[in-house]
Design a protein around this motif. Structure first.
Motif, mmCIF file in Angstrom:
data_model
loop_
_atom_site.group_PDB
_atom_site.id
_atom_site.type_symbol
_atom_site.label_atom_id
_atom_site.label_comp_id
_atom_site.label_asym_id
_atom_site.label_seq_id
_atom_site.Cartn_x
_atom_site.Cartn_y
_atom_site.Cartn_z
ATOM 1 N N UNK A 276 18.187 77.841 49.294
ATOM 2 C CA UNK A 276 17.451 76.579 49.358
ATOM 3 C C UNK A 276 17.878 75.662 48.224
ATOM 4 N N UNK A 277 17.962 76.216 47.038
ATOM 5 C CA UNK A 277 18.386 75.439 45.866
ATOM 6 C C UNK A 277 19.788 74.860 46.091
ATOM 7 N N UNK A 278 20.699 75.666 46.617
ATOM 8 C CA UNK A 278 22.073 75.208 46.842
ATOM 9 C C UNK A 278 22.182 74.208 47.978
ATOM 10 N N UNK A 279 21.200 74.196 48.889
ATOM 11 C CA UNK A 279 21.256 73.270 50.023
ATOM 12 C C UNK A 279 20.891 71.841 49.630
ATOM 13 N N UNK A 280 20.299 71.654 48.450
ATOM 14 C CA UNK A 280 19.895 70.317 48.023
ATOM 15 C C UNK A 280 21.092 69.535 47.487
ATOM 16 N N UNK A 281 21.105 68.208 47.652
ATOM 17 C CA UNK A 281 22.168 67.393 47.075
ATOM 18 C C UNK A 281 22.235 67.569 45.556
ATOM 19 N N UNK A 282 23.415 67.424 44.963
ATOM 20 C CA UNK A 282 23.584 67.653 43.522
ATOM 21 C C UNK A 282 22.630 66.868 42.631
ATOM 22 N N UNK A 283 22.293 65.633 43.005
ATOM 23 C CA UNK A 283 21.433 64.816 42.150
ATOM 24 C C UNK A 283 20.064 65.454 41.953
ATOM 25 N N UNK A 284 19.579 66.167 42.966
ATOM 26 C CA UNK A 284 18.280 66.835 42.845
ATOM 27 C C UNK A 284 18.389 68.078 41.963
ATOM 28 N N UNK A 285 19.494 68.790 42.078
ATOM 29 C CA UNK A 285 19.668 69.975 41.241
ATOM 30 C C UNK A 285 19.840 69.605 39.766
ATOM 31 N N UNK A 286 20.290 68.369 39.531
ATOM 32 C CA UNK A 286 20.517 67.930 38.155
ATOM 33 C C UNK A 286 19.287 67.273 37.521
ATOM 34 N N UNK A 287 18.485 66.568 38.346
ATOM 35 C CA UNK A 287 17.458 65.690 37.768
ATOM 36 C C UNK A 287 16.018 66.007 38.184
ATOM 37 N N UNK A 288 15.798 66.774 39.205
ATOM 38 C CA UNK A 288 14.451 66.881 39.774
ATOM 39 C C UNK A 288 13.566 67.868 39.027
ATOM 40 N N UNK A 289 12.294 67.490 38.894
ATOM 41 C CA UNK A 289 11.232 68.414 38.505
ATOM 42 C C UNK A 289 10.688 69.001 39.802
ATOM 43 N N UNK A 290 10.572 70.330 39.854
ATOM 44 C CA UNK A 290 10.283 70.997 41.119
ATOM 45 C C UNK A 290 8.933 71.698 41.058
ATOM 46 N N UNK A 291 8.075 71.376 42.019
ATOM 47 C CA UNK A 291 6.740 71.970 42.113
ATOM 48 C C UNK A 291 6.714 72.983 43.255
ATOM 49 N N UNK A 292 6.231 74.178 42.961
ATOM 50 C CA UNK A 292 6.150 75.237 43.961
ATOM 51 C C UNK A 292 4.817 75.966 43.813
#
Length: 240
Positions: free
Chosen positions: A151-167
């Motif tokens: 799931x993490x790898x399926x996201x565009x690079x900008x999200x993996x670099x900049x996003x705060x992730x709530x789970x």
């Protein structure tokens, strides 16, 4: 024995032989020139491009394949063949609007489903942009850290670099997501409300995911393709 009958619909040859009967009891014929088999006055007809377009739209609604066959007055085999063909070409990569490199907010959650029987569990992992409501990541598999990584790898690079992730507090997220940008929260915090609401939408729109329904998937490839089909449709309509 060669019989005088209508010419072959494929090559026009009149060298046609009887070749047994179909499963519906109709006389079957075979062309001795090109090998084409056919029956006279066939009931079956190829679906038109208009029917294909309507079928594609109906697959995005809470309608079973049997229901689609009844509405379009075609066989269930015809619908199944169309679904199988579409599953092969369905894109399995998210398409989202371009994002600048700034702080982004993503909500993740996993949705239970199954294929063929409830022992074959297939978890739908989803990531949603809290600002634009776009689905920015999808993975279908088990509920392990391996699927969380996918799931993490399926996201565009900008999200993996900049996003705060709530789970939620599922342990698989802790082993995959960057600790400095991962926030495990309770449901009553409201920080995962958008993705939880989308889960409801997905269940209501994709008949394979409806609980206590006979419209479950029997083939994993079609199950995955149906989810991706709706995700692409959903994201495309958000951008209109």
């Amino acid at each position: 024995m060669t019989v005088k009958i209508n010419s072959c619909p494929n090559c026009g040859s009149e060298k046609v032989s009887r070749n047994g009967r179909t499963r519906h009891g109709k006389q079957n014929y075979k062309c001795r020139e090109c090998g084409r088999q056919f029956v006279l006055n066939p009931v079956w007809k190829a679906i038109t491009s208009e029917q294909q377009e309507l079928m594609s739209r109906m697959l995005l609604e809470r309608i079973s394949q049997a229901g689609i066959a009844r509405v379009l007055q075609v066989s269930e085999d015809t619908v199944q063949r169309y679904v199988n063909a579409q599953a092969v070409v369905e894109k399995r990569q998210v398409e989202v609007s371009p994002k600048p490199k700034k702080r982004l907010s993503v909500q993740m959650d996993e949705l239970w489903s199954f294929v063929d029987n409830k022992g074959n569990q297939q978890w739908v992992w989803l990531a949603l942009d809290a600002q634009t409501r776009e689905i920015v990541g999808v993975q279908i598999g088990d509920r392990s850290a391996v699927s969380a990584r996918s799931l993490w790898n399926s996201m565009p690079p900008v999200y993996r670099q900049c996003a705060v992730i709530y789970t939620d507090h599922w342990s698989a997220y802790d082993s995959v997501l960057p600790s400095k940008r991962h926030r495990a929260v309770d449901k009553d915090s409201g920080c995962t409300s958008y993705i939880e609401r989308f889960n409801c939408t997905l269940r209501q729109r994709v008949s394979r995911l409806v609980r206590k329904s006979l419209s479950f998937s029997k083939k994993l490839e079609n199950h995955i393709a149906a989810i991706w089909r709706f995700v692409h449709h959903y994201n495309a309509n958000l951008q209109l």
